[in-house]
Every structure is written in C-alpha cells, then in structure tokens.
Design an enzyme around this catalytic site. Structure first.
Site, mmCIF file in Angstrom:
data_model
loop_
_atom_site.group_PDB
_atom_site.id
_atom_site.type_symbol
_atom_site.label_atom_id
_atom_site.label_comp_id
_atom_site.label_asym_id
_atom_site.label_seq_id
_atom_site.Cartn_x
_atom_site.Cartn_y
_atom_site.Cartn_z
ATOM 1 N N SER A 598 0.761 -1.167 0.110
ATOM 2 C CA SER A 598 -0.021 -0.103 -0.051
ATOM 3 C C SER A 598 0.790 1.246 -0.015
ATOM 4 O O SER A 598 2.095 1.245 0.616
ATOM 5 C CB SER A 598 -0.929 0.011 1.278
ATOM 6 O OG SER A 598 -1.650 1.264 1.439
ATOM 7 N N TYR A 611 -2.261 -1.169 10.194
ATOM 8 C CA TYR A 611 -2.101 -1.387 8.905
ATOM 9 C C TYR A 611 -1.128 -0.965 8.115
ATOM 10 O O TYR A 611 -0.256 -1.499 7.476
ATOM 11 C CB TYR A 611 -3.848 -0.830 8.155
ATOM 12 C CG TYR A 611 -3.739 -1.040 6.671
ATOM 13 C CD1 TYR A 611 -3.954 -2.103 6.100
ATOM 14 C CD2 TYR A 611 -3.324 0.061 5.835
ATOM 15 C CE1 TYR A 611 -4.232 -2.317 4.624
ATOM 16 C CE2 TYR A 611 -3.502 -0.131 4.537
ATOM 17 C CZ TYR A 611 -3.962 -1.253 3.762
ATOM 18 O OH TYR A 611 -3.984 -1.427 2.560
#
Length: 730
Positions: A598, A611
């Site tokens: 990401s 995350y």
C-alpha cells in the site's frame, strides 16, 4: 443387421427421430456428427469425419448441383456446427483425379498428395472458407450419399492386430472389406474406391492401423451402421477378454491415494522442469483404474515401447511414451526422480535417432524430443501439453491407445505403425503447415498463475487480467465460494477445455478455485499440492489478500489488531513465498511473485497504525525476498491507494464512515456501489491525475510485473495511486 437401439452395450444409441426429421439436410449431417462425437468410444477428440452429398442450387447458374458437405480440418465431431463443415462441388472434386494422376505420373506422387489439398479450395461451393480435411477425397470417392470415417478404440484394436485382414472377415462376416495401412490422402481414397467398386455389397472398409469408413443412402442408417461396426468389434473383444490376465496380469500393486499424492507432489515440479527444457508444459495426471491396470501390468513396458498405432494418437502422444522403470513397493521419491532423469536422457537420444534415421531431404527441423506421456507403475500417467486442454487431450489419446492395445492383445497380438510411416505422418508437410498457421501464443499461455485473494477486488481483477493473456489461473481465497465465483466467470469466458475421463483436478480447465488461509502454513502447503496435481507446477504468484481493521482510540487495546494485521499482511506473504519457493527450486524454471502492499507504507497518518506499519514491513519483506529468491524468482510489490470499487476493505459501514468524516453528502438509501463511487471520486481529487483508482488499474500493474516485460526488475515497489505526492520517494 444393425442392433436395435436398446441392444447396444459398448456404444450409446443417441439418435432421436423427432429431432433429426425436422432438420435441414446439412443440419441433419451436423446432428449425426454431434451424436457420434458425444461418445468418446466412437471417435477421439478432433478425429473422424462425416459427410453428405446433397443437392444444392448453384448461386451463379441457378442449376441444381451435387455438393459434398464434409467436416472440415481441425473440427471436432462432438462440437461441430454448420460453419465447421466445408462444402465442395462434387463434379470438380471428380475432375481433380486427372490432375493428381498427371502429377504422380511425373514421379511426384507424395508431392501430388500434398498438392491436392491446396486444390480443394478451387472446388469450394459458395466461397465456403472452411479448410477441407485431408480425408475429403475418401468421402468424395465413395459413391454413397452419407459416409462416416471414425477412429473407435474397438475397431482400431482389430486394425492393429498382426492378423488384421483375417480378423476383418471373421468379425464382420464379409460386410467390411480390408485395406492395409496407407497415409490418408488421395491414393488411400483411390484404394478404397476400387475396393468398393469390386465389392458393392459391403457396408464399409477397415483401414489398417487407422480406423474404419462406412456409408449408407440415408443419414440415420449411416449412423446405425457406424454403431454396428463398433458394437460388433467390441463384442468380439469382450468375448475374448483376458480378465485378470489382461496385459499379462498384474506386476505391481497401485499405491494408495495418499501415497500417490505424496509422491506426485514431490515428483511433478521436478518432472515439469526437466521436460520443459525448450518450452514450458502444463500437466495432466491420470490415475483411473484403466490406466493403473496398464502401467502396473507385466506387459506395460513391452507394449509402451512399441508405440501407438493410430496416427491421430501419436500426433499428440509422440511415437511412444516414456515408461519409467519404477518399483512402487520398493523405490522412493529420490529413486523415481533419478530413474526419470535417466529415462528422459535415453528417450531424447532415441527420439533424435528416430528423427535422423527417418528424416527426408525436405523434412521440417526436429521438434522437441521430450516425451509428452510419462507412465509410472503404481502411480499412473502424466501427460504434457502447451496448455491444460492439450495435455488433457494427450491423456485422452493415450487412454485410447491403452484400450486399443487391450483389445488387440485380447484377440491377437498388437502391432504398431513402422517407424518410417509414423515419421512421415508426424513430420508431414501438411501437419507442419497446420502448426505454422496456428496463432501466436499469448504472453502467459504456458504459465500457471496463483492469485491469492482472487475472490474480490484487486484479486478478482488480476485473475481476469492474466486469464486474458492465456494464463492457467488458480483462484485462491479465504472464502472458497468467492474464489469459485471468480473461477466460474473465467470458465464461462474461456471454456472448460476438452474433457477427459478421470477424477479430481485432472479434469480441470483454465481456472480452478481453492481455499487458503495464508496465516496457516498447512493450508498454503495443501493449496500448492492441489495446484501441482492440477497443472504440474507453478510459475507466478500474486498475493492480493490483505486486511484493514479499524483501530480503537485507546492504543493499548489494539494488540489483536496488530497481530492480525501483521499475520495477514506480512507473515502471510512470507508463508506463501516460502512454500512457493520449494516448487520453484524443484522446477528450476524462472518465476515471479508480486506482493500487494500500500502507499500507506510510505505515508505517516493517523487512524491506521497497524495497517500502515504492516504494509511498510511488507515492502521490506518483498525486498528481502527479492534478495533471497534471486536469481530464479523476481519479487516485486504493488502499492495501491484507496481502491474503493469492489474492495472488501471498503464495506458499506466503512464507506459511510469515510463519507461522514469528509462531509460528503449522501443518503442511506443509496446503493453501496453509488456510495463507493462518491468516496472514490473524493479520493481522486487528492491525486495528481484526478482519476478514481480501480481494481483494473492494479491488475494491469500486477500483470506487467509478471509478464516478462520487466524481467530485469526485482525488489521494487510500483505505486498505482493516481499520483499521491505524499508517497513520493524521499
């Protein structure tokens, strides 16, 4: 006389008058072809021809003319439609005989045969573009309205016996004449024409080492005659069946399913790597009772060395298989691999010697000398092809060869085609031309691509993208039903492929669905074992599975969020890579891996601590893997940003929360997809390109990283974020 419909035991009587009688003459021919092709005991995939001589109106003169409709080159009886049949003026075909005779009189007999195929297009009726089969003259020269030319196992069994001519009279009682082996073409058709002229009362002809041809004045009676020929041969073989002494009786006991699976999953990647020394192959494993009875028998080694009989068989299976002299009760995996290596080396030497001994001045260059069929006692058969469909057909054809040998050995003694005759078929200029006309293979046509997370979002889009490039796609997901949906979508688009008898994943097509939890090594290992059994190996792995969990405000209470985030987003990729690497090392074929991370890994922000840090760790995991797996495997990362569309990381409640957070107007009555589009549009305005980022955008990057176009790129993170300057390298 033909049997009654309910008397057939060895073929299926499928004709239905209420359907056939309503069809046009050409559609009736298609119907007959499909009914014959539905039963694989009648003819093999892609083999056989059917025809009808019909009265048509000439589009130029308006006169009625006789037209031969015959299944064209490359078609399959089971699936053929109207457009798969060529149509030719019968009188023009008749006139070609003078052309052939003039050419062969000059001493160019073989060249004359090949020249005739090129002449067929001058006989086409109504500019029909379908290429004519090499068997067209056979259908043309038999002076009957309806003709079937088939390759049934039972009939080829008789045609492969050392006393095939005598058996023809015994089995069919004079209703079938006999002609010895001759390569299909004009001269073979002339021989059949002469035979029929001398014996006008016969119903058909047995073609030595090949199959049979029969005919009738009516389509239905032609169909019934075909069934009669096959049923009669099959009954004769059944009467002489040797039971437990088939193939000399049993020499080895089959391994249990668990033992066989364990052995195969260790052997397949090694074997795939070794046979793929020129180009990669996709495998099909065959372990049904008929195959095991053969490979475990006393005579298997002797019969396998003789090679196949019917030309349709060895065009797929090569002149003979590789029989591995393996003792399943006393040898282990290491011994199997060593014996296979020795056998493979000898096979290639034998094939090269066969080519050099039989080649002619104008023969094409020698093709890959690797075997396409491997026989292993106690285990079964492994067939190889350029894709799954071809390897399944190769397995099907060798199944047919086994049945042919069984029948021939029951009633007489099996004989194969002489090596020179086999070579002249395998390296026939017409076959070579057919190979050259085939379209170029797609980028991933010989690759097995495992997409983990294929059930939705980026994973589903990636599965579709690589399938478009010809990949064999393993759709893996934590939720099996989601993976099955993706695999079903791919199968609907690209087809299941051609079926083959057998069990389990050997019958799979271009996509399969498997369940996996990448945080649990045993499920990852089990998944890869299933992939090996389905395709023989792996080439690329794309991990799109990931997890985003909203955190609580109290940082001290987010331990579980951290554990799961790092378990899926970091450890999961490591587990997959380590298990895949076992296979890559065994294959010794170039591989590629993509981890989905990401852009959050490079941007510090509030509210997604677990995350973001897990994705940062995943980026470095990718770099470590790139170093560790080099030079065999390229490892890169795909870094998306805010892919809302179709993502399980953006369920409705998270979308609504984000819309509220950014003061974006919405209504609770709006669909989830509409809400997602609003959020995606908002995120797009924060990028340099001002465009929403979709799963397809990510899939395109994933495909690029495994396509080979970036073969010298490894250890890199490719961001597909629309241009987030906050994530620029610094």
């Amino acid at each position: 006389m033909p049997y009654k419909p309910d008397e057939y035991k060895h073929v299926n009587y499928l004709w239905e008058d209420h359907i056939a009688d309503e069809l046009s003459p050409v559609d009736n021919l298609v119907y007959r072809s499909n009914k014959l092709g539905e039963d694989q005991r009648i003819t093999n995939t892609g083999g056989g021809n059917t025809s009808a001589k019909l009265t048509e109106k000439d589009p130029l003169t308006g006169e009625e003319v006789e037209v031969l409709w015959v299944k064209g080159s490359g078609g399959d009886l089971r699936t053929s439609k109207h457009e798969n049949f060529s149509s030719l003026y019968q009188d023009k075909l008749n006139a070609l005989d003078d052309v052939y005779q003039a050419y062969s009189d000059k001493g160019y007999k073989s060249a004359g045969e090949d020249r005739m195929v090129g002449m067929f297009k001058h006989c086409n009726f109504c500019l029909n573009p379908r290429a004519s089969s090499i068997d067209t003259p056979l259908h043309s020269m038999i002076d009957e309205k309806h003709v079937d030319h088939l390759h049934p196992n039972a009939v080829i069994s008789v045609a492969s016996c050392k006393d095939q001519e005598a058996l023809t009279e015994v089995i069919w009682g004079g209703k079938l004449a006999y002609v010895p082996w001759m390569r299909p073409g004009w001269e073979a058709a002339k021989l059949c024409e002469d035979t029929y002229a001398k014996k006008p009362d016969i119903w058909g002809i047995l073609l030595g080492q090949h199959g049979h041809t029969n005919w009738s004045s009516e389509s239905k009676s032609c169909y019934e005659t075909s069934l009669w020929v096959i049923e009669t041969a099959a009954r004769y073989i059944e009467e002489h069946d040797k039971g437990d002494l088939t193939f000399g009786g049993q020499k080895y006991a089959a391994l249990s399913e668990a033992e066989r699976t364990e052995l195969l999953t260790g052997f397949l990647p090694v074997a795939r790597g070794l046979v793929s020394n020129k180009v990669k192959f996709i495998g099909t494993v065959q372990t049904d009772d008929a195959t095991l009875r053969f490979v475990n028998s006393v005579d298997a080694k002797r019969l396998a060395a003789l090679g196949t009989s019917c030309p349709d068989h060895f065009l797929r299976t090569k002149i003979k298989p590789l029989f591995v002299d393996f003792d399943p009760q006393n040898d282990d995996l290491a011994t199997l691999i060593e014996k296979f290596k020795q056998g493979l080396e000898q096979y290639r030497e034998d094939y090269t010697a066969y080519y050099n001994a039989c080649k002619r001045d104008d023969s094409p260059a020698m093709r890959d000398p690797s075997p396409t069929v491997i026989l292993i006692p106690g285990v079964g058969m492994i067939a190889w092809g350029k894709n799954k469909s071809e390897s399944r057909v190769t397995a099907e054809f060798y199944n047919c060869a086994i049945e042919v040998m069984r029948g021939a050995e029951a009633i007489s003694e099996y004989t194969a085609l002489p090596a020179q005759e086999a070579f002249d078929i395998e390296y026939w200029a017409l076959e070579e031309a057919k190979l050259q006309r085939m379209p170029a293979e797609k980028t991933l046509a010989r690759d097995v691509v495992v997409v983990i997370g294929a059930g939705d979002g980026i994973g589903k889009a990636t599965a579709h993208r690589v399938a478009k490039e010809g990949a064999h796609v393993v759709c893996a997901d934590l939720k099996l039903e989601n993976a099955e949906q993706t695999a079903a979508e791919l199968t609907a688009i690209y087809g299941q492929g051609i079926g083959v008898a057998g069990t389990g994943l050997s019958a799979c097509g271009p996509a399969i669905a498997l369940a996996v939890d990448i945080t649990k090594r045993d499920t990852v290992e089990a998944m890869f074992k299933q992939v090996l059994l389905a395709y023989g190996g792996i080439d690329k792995v794309v991990v799109t599975a990931g997890v985003f969990i909203a955190e609580g405000a109290d940082l001290a209470k987010n331990d579980d969020v951290f554990d799961l985030s790092f378990g899926v987003n970091v450890k999961g990729g490591y587990v997959v890579a380590s298990e895949a690497n076992k296979i890559w090392q065994q294959q010794a074929l170039k591989g590629a891996m993509v981890l989905t991370t990401s852009v959050n890994a490079a941007v510090s922000k509030k509210g997604s601590l677990a995350y973001d840090t897990s994705k940062a760790a995943a980026n470095h995991l990718m770099r470590e893997l790139a170093v560790t797996l080099a030079p065999l495997v390229n490892v890169n990362a795909l870094a998306p940003a805010t892919v809302v569309q179709g993502s399980n990381m953006f369920p409705r409640d998270r979308v609504i929360s984000s819309l509220s957070k950014y003061n974006i107007e919405f209504s609770e009555s709006e669909s989830t997809e509409t809400l997602r589009n609003k959020l995606a549009g908002f995120y797009a305005q924060r990028t340099l390109t001002k465009q929403p980022i979709t799963p397809d955008d990510q899939a395109e990057a994933a495909y690029l990283l495994i396509s080979g176009q970036l073969s010298k790129t490894t250890g890199q993170v490719v961001s597909v974020d629309g241009g987030l300057h906050e994530a620029f390298l610094r």
